[in-house]
Design a protein around this motif. Structure first.
Motif, PDB file in Angstrom:
ATOM      1  N   PHE A 133     104.212 -56.485  72.864  1.00 55.67           N
ATOM      2  CA  PHE A 133     103.614 -57.304  71.805  1.00 55.67           C
ATOM      3  C   PHE A 133     102.453 -58.127  72.362  1.00 55.67           C
ATOM      4  CE2 PHE A 133     103.413 -61.324  69.379  1.00 55.67           C
ATOM      5  CZ  PHE A 133     103.168 -60.823  68.118  1.00 55.67           C
ATOM      6  N   GLY A 134     102.689 -58.737  73.526  1.00 56.78           N
ATOM      7  CA  GLY A 134     101.640 -59.533  74.179  1.00 56.78           C
ATOM      8  C   GLY A 134     100.393 -58.703  74.443  1.00 56.78           C
ATOM      9  N   VAL A 137      98.560 -58.057  70.946  1.00 58.46           N
ATOM     10  CA  VAL A 137      97.811 -59.185  70.370  1.00 58.46           C
ATOM     11  C   VAL A 137      96.604 -59.554  71.238  1.00 58.46           C
ATOM     12  CG1 VAL A 137      99.647 -60.182  68.955  1.00 58.46           C
ATOM     13  CG2 VAL A 137      99.398 -60.924  71.331  1.00 58.46           C
ATOM     14  N   CYS A 140      93.944 -57.605  69.772  1.00 59.39           N
ATOM     15  CA  CYS A 140      93.456 -58.251  68.537  1.00 59.39           C
ATOM     16  C   CYS A 140      92.412 -59.293  68.909  1.00 59.39           C
ATOM     17  CB  CYS A 140      94.587 -58.967  67.795  1.00 59.39           C
ATOM     18  SG  CYS A 140      95.923 -57.896  67.251  1.00 59.39           S
ATOM     19  N   LYS A 141      92.782 -60.150  69.866  1.00 60.95           N
ATOM     20  CA  LYS A 141      91.912 -61.263  70.235  1.00 60.95           C
ATOM     21  C   LYS A 141      90.614 -60.783  70.861  1.00 60.95           C
ATOM     22  CE  LYS A 141      91.762 -65.602  72.872  1.00 60.95           C
ATOM     23  NZ  LYS A 141      90.363 -65.679  72.705  1.00 60.95           N
ATOM     24  N   HIS A 144      88.428 -59.661  68.089  1.00 62.39           N
ATOM     25  CA  HIS A 144      87.977 -60.817  67.290  1.00 62.39           C
ATOM     26  C   HIS A 144      86.881 -61.582  68.031  1.00 62.39           C
ATOM     27  CE1 HIS A 144      91.638 -61.410  64.373  1.00 62.39           C
ATOM     28  NE2 HIS A 144      91.144 -60.193  64.342  1.00 62.39           N
ATOM     29  N   GLN A 148      84.283 -60.845  65.403  1.00 57.39           N
ATOM     30  CA  GLN A 148      84.637 -61.652  64.228  1.00 57.39           C
ATOM     31  C   GLN A 148      84.022 -63.043  64.355  1.00 57.39           C
ATOM     32  OE1 GLN A 148      88.225 -63.736  64.115  1.00 57.39           O
ATOM     33  NE2 GLN A 148      88.628 -63.448  61.944  1.00 57.39           N
TER      34      GLN A 148
ATOM     35  N   GLU B  32      91.178 -68.289  76.674  1.00 58.40           N
ATOM     36  CA  GLU B  32      90.663 -66.928  76.806  1.00 58.40           C
ATOM     37  C   GLU B  32      91.787 -65.910  76.645  1.00 58.40           C
ATOM     38  OE1 GLU B  32      87.555 -65.894  77.153  1.00 58.40           O
ATOM     39  OE2 GLU B  32      86.670 -67.886  77.309  1.00 58.40           O
ATOM     40  N   GLN B  33      92.965 -66.241  77.205  1.00 62.77           N
ATOM     41  CA  GLN B  33      94.110 -65.342  77.112  1.00 62.77           C
ATOM     42  C   GLN B  33      94.588 -65.207  75.670  1.00 62.77           C
ATOM     43  OE1 GLN B  33      95.857 -63.635  79.747  1.00 62.77           O
ATOM     44  NE2 GLN B  33      93.869 -64.084  80.643  1.00 62.77           N
ATOM     45  N   GLY B  34      94.766 -66.339  75.023  1.00 62.32           N
ATOM     46  CA  GLY B  34      95.295 -66.336  73.655  1.00 62.32           C
ATOM     47  C   GLY B  34      96.689 -65.745  73.618  1.00 62.32           C
ATOM     48  N   GLY B  35      97.042 -65.156  72.466  1.00 63.37           N
ATOM     49  CA  GLY B  35      98.322 -64.479  72.321  1.00 63.37           C
ATOM     50  C   GLY B  35      99.482 -65.325  72.790  1.00 63.37           C
ATOM     51  N   THR B  36     100.274 -64.769  73.712  1.00 63.78           N
ATOM     52  CA  THR B  36     101.510 -65.431  74.108  1.00 63.78           C
ATOM     53  C   THR B  36     101.285 -66.522  75.161  1.00 63.78           C
ATOM     54  OG1 THR B  36     101.841 -63.566  75.596  1.00 63.78           O
ATOM     55  CG2 THR B  36     103.036 -63.517  73.533  1.00 63.78           C
ATOM     56  N   ASP B 123      93.817 -68.847  64.977  1.00 58.59           N
ATOM     57  CA  ASP B 123      93.179 -67.715  65.653  1.00 58.59           C
ATOM     58  C   ASP B 123      93.241 -66.434  64.827  1.00 58.59           C
ATOM     59  OD1 ASP B 123      95.755 -66.810  65.939  1.00 58.59           O
ATOM     60  OD2 ASP B 123      95.626 -66.445  68.094  1.00 58.59           O
ATOM     61  N   ILE B 125      95.511 -64.613  64.208  1.00 56.27           N
ATOM     62  CA  ILE B 125      96.426 -63.604  64.742  1.00 56.27           C
ATOM     63  C   ILE B 125      97.849 -64.146  64.678  1.00 56.27           C
ATOM     64  CG2 ILE B 125      97.021 -62.116  66.691  1.00 56.27           C
ATOM     65  CD1 ILE B 125      94.033 -62.528  67.616  1.00 56.27           C
ATOM     66  N   MET B 126      98.158 -65.096  65.536  1.00 54.79           N
ATOM     67  CA  MET B 126      99.541 -65.601  65.544  1.00 54.79           C
ATOM     68  C   MET B 126      99.649 -67.050  65.993  1.00 54.79           C
ATOM     69  SD  MET B 126     100.940 -63.802  69.026  1.00 54.79           S
ATOM     70  CE  MET B 126     102.074 -65.089  69.469  1.00 54.79           C
TER      71      MET B 126
END
Lengths: 151, 219
Positions: A133-134, A137, A140-141, A144, A148, B32-36, B123, B125-126
């Motif tokens: 999952f990590g 996403v 995705c980022k 974006h 985006q 920069e990492q974002g997400g988890t 963001d 996303i999540m």
């Protein structure tokens, strides 16, 4: 109702329907379509993110259910990014239309990642679900950040 | 010329500075990492906001060199400082010079804008800031855009700040980084030792700032 009034009514109706049919081809609709897909993605990613972040209990069954949806939704997004939508005001940066091949490649990579996520989710291996999952996403980022704009 | 070693930065000011450096880097990386990795971005942002609130209060009641009244000056003194900057003579002044003083203001305001917009950002996303739910998505998007753009501004300001420190070292022989670590600088004997402030006051202010941030993010 007199005959000519009926004719007029039917003619008006035909005009309306044809106008509507033409409108359906507008680039605006492609934009709304892809935004719908993106919103649907966010709708499903949200609760998965909460599980991965530990904000709610991890529920493997629900996670797998949502992962299946993502695997269906991701391949649907690309259709809405037609070049004729470049002129429509949206969150897409101008760079997207200059690097369409890269954009397409990124979506295809995300397709692979979401398919992998759906597969992993079925194994019930929670640790692996989190990692996969990590990775997804992050894609995705990455996209974006590149294509985006927020406002 | 006779000179002596004097304490120009008290411990709270130094701890503020270096904590901010570490947290700025942590925020950059996790952003920069974002997400988890985003939880680190959030925690780091809260910590930075806490430090900024502390620093604003410290700028009023803290040690002399930390006070805004000591280093925020009008255009004439700023221009004089700019002219003096070009000469190789070290400044005989303890604390921020009138030009550097405005950089402190710019950095504090820039970081404050960054921390506050972060609270309302999303963001797509999540991840979202703790106060995003209190405003519309459109406004959150605008503030997220400001958060992104303002980061570039911050990088620019930090860059100028660091280049200025290197310039002072090379052109004027002033060891400003060491002063921010040890607190001491060697200045002409005529330099006045700045008043320091009470450590316990800093601890109280920091705790208060943390309390305000804790209340804010749980609104």
């Amino acid at each position: 109702m007199k005959q000519h009034q009926i004719h007029l009514f039917v003619a008006g109706l035909c005009l309306l329907v044809s106008a509507w049919a033409t409108a359906a081809d507008k680039p605006q609709y492609a934009v709304e379509y892809r935004q719908g897909v993106m919103n649907a993605l966010a709708w499903n990613v949200g609760p998965m993110g909460k599980m991965v972040k530990g904000e709610v209990d991890f529920d493997s069954t629900r996670f797998a259910f949502l992962a299946d949806r993502l695997a269906v939704l991701v391949p649907m997004a690309l259709e809405g990014f037609t070049p004729d939508t470049a002129a429509v005001k949206s969150h897409a940066k101008a760079e997207l239309w200059q690097h369409q091949d890269d954009f397409k490649k990124r979506i295809e990579q995300l397709q692979g990642a979401s398919a992998e996520l759906a597969r992993v989710a079925k194994t019930g291996d929670e640790a692996k679900m989190r990692v996969t999952f990590g990775d997804a996403v992050k894609m995705c980022k990455g996209c974006h950040d590149e294509y985006q704009k927020k406002h | 010329m006779e000179s002596r070693r004097i304490l120009i930065w008290d411990l709270p000011t130094r701890l503020f500075h270096w904590s901010l450096v570490v947290l700025f880097l942590l925020s950059w990386w996790s952003g920069e990492q974002g997400g988890t990795a985003f939880k680190f971005h959030q925690l780091s942002g809260y910590a930075i906001l806490t430090l900024l609130l502390f620093r604003l209060a410290w700028g009023v009641v803290g040690g002399e060199t930390a006070r805004f009244t000591q280093f925020v000056h009008g255009p004439r003194r700023v221009l004089n400082a700019a002219a003096e900057l070009l000469t190789p003579t070290p400044l005989a002044q303890a604390g921020h010079n009138p030009l550097g003083g405005w950089m402190v203001v710019a950095l504090l305001l820039g970081l404050l804008l960054q921390a506050i917009t972060g609270l309302f950002a999303n963001d797509d996303i999540m991840n979202e800031g703790p106060l995003m739910a209190t405003i519309s998505k459109d406004l959150s998007d605008i503030l997220s855009g400001v958060h992104g753009f303002n980061f570039a501004v911050l990088i620019g300001l930090v860059g100028v700040h660091v280049v200025a420190i290197v310039y002072h070292r090379l052109r004027k022989g002033e060891r400003l980084t060491r002063a921010m670590i040890t607190g001491y600088r060697t200045l002409p004997a005529s330099a006045i030792t700045p008043r320091t402030s009470r450590g316990w006051l800093a601890a109280v202010l920091l705790a208060l700032a943390a309390g305000i941030v804790a209340l804010l993010i749980n609104l």
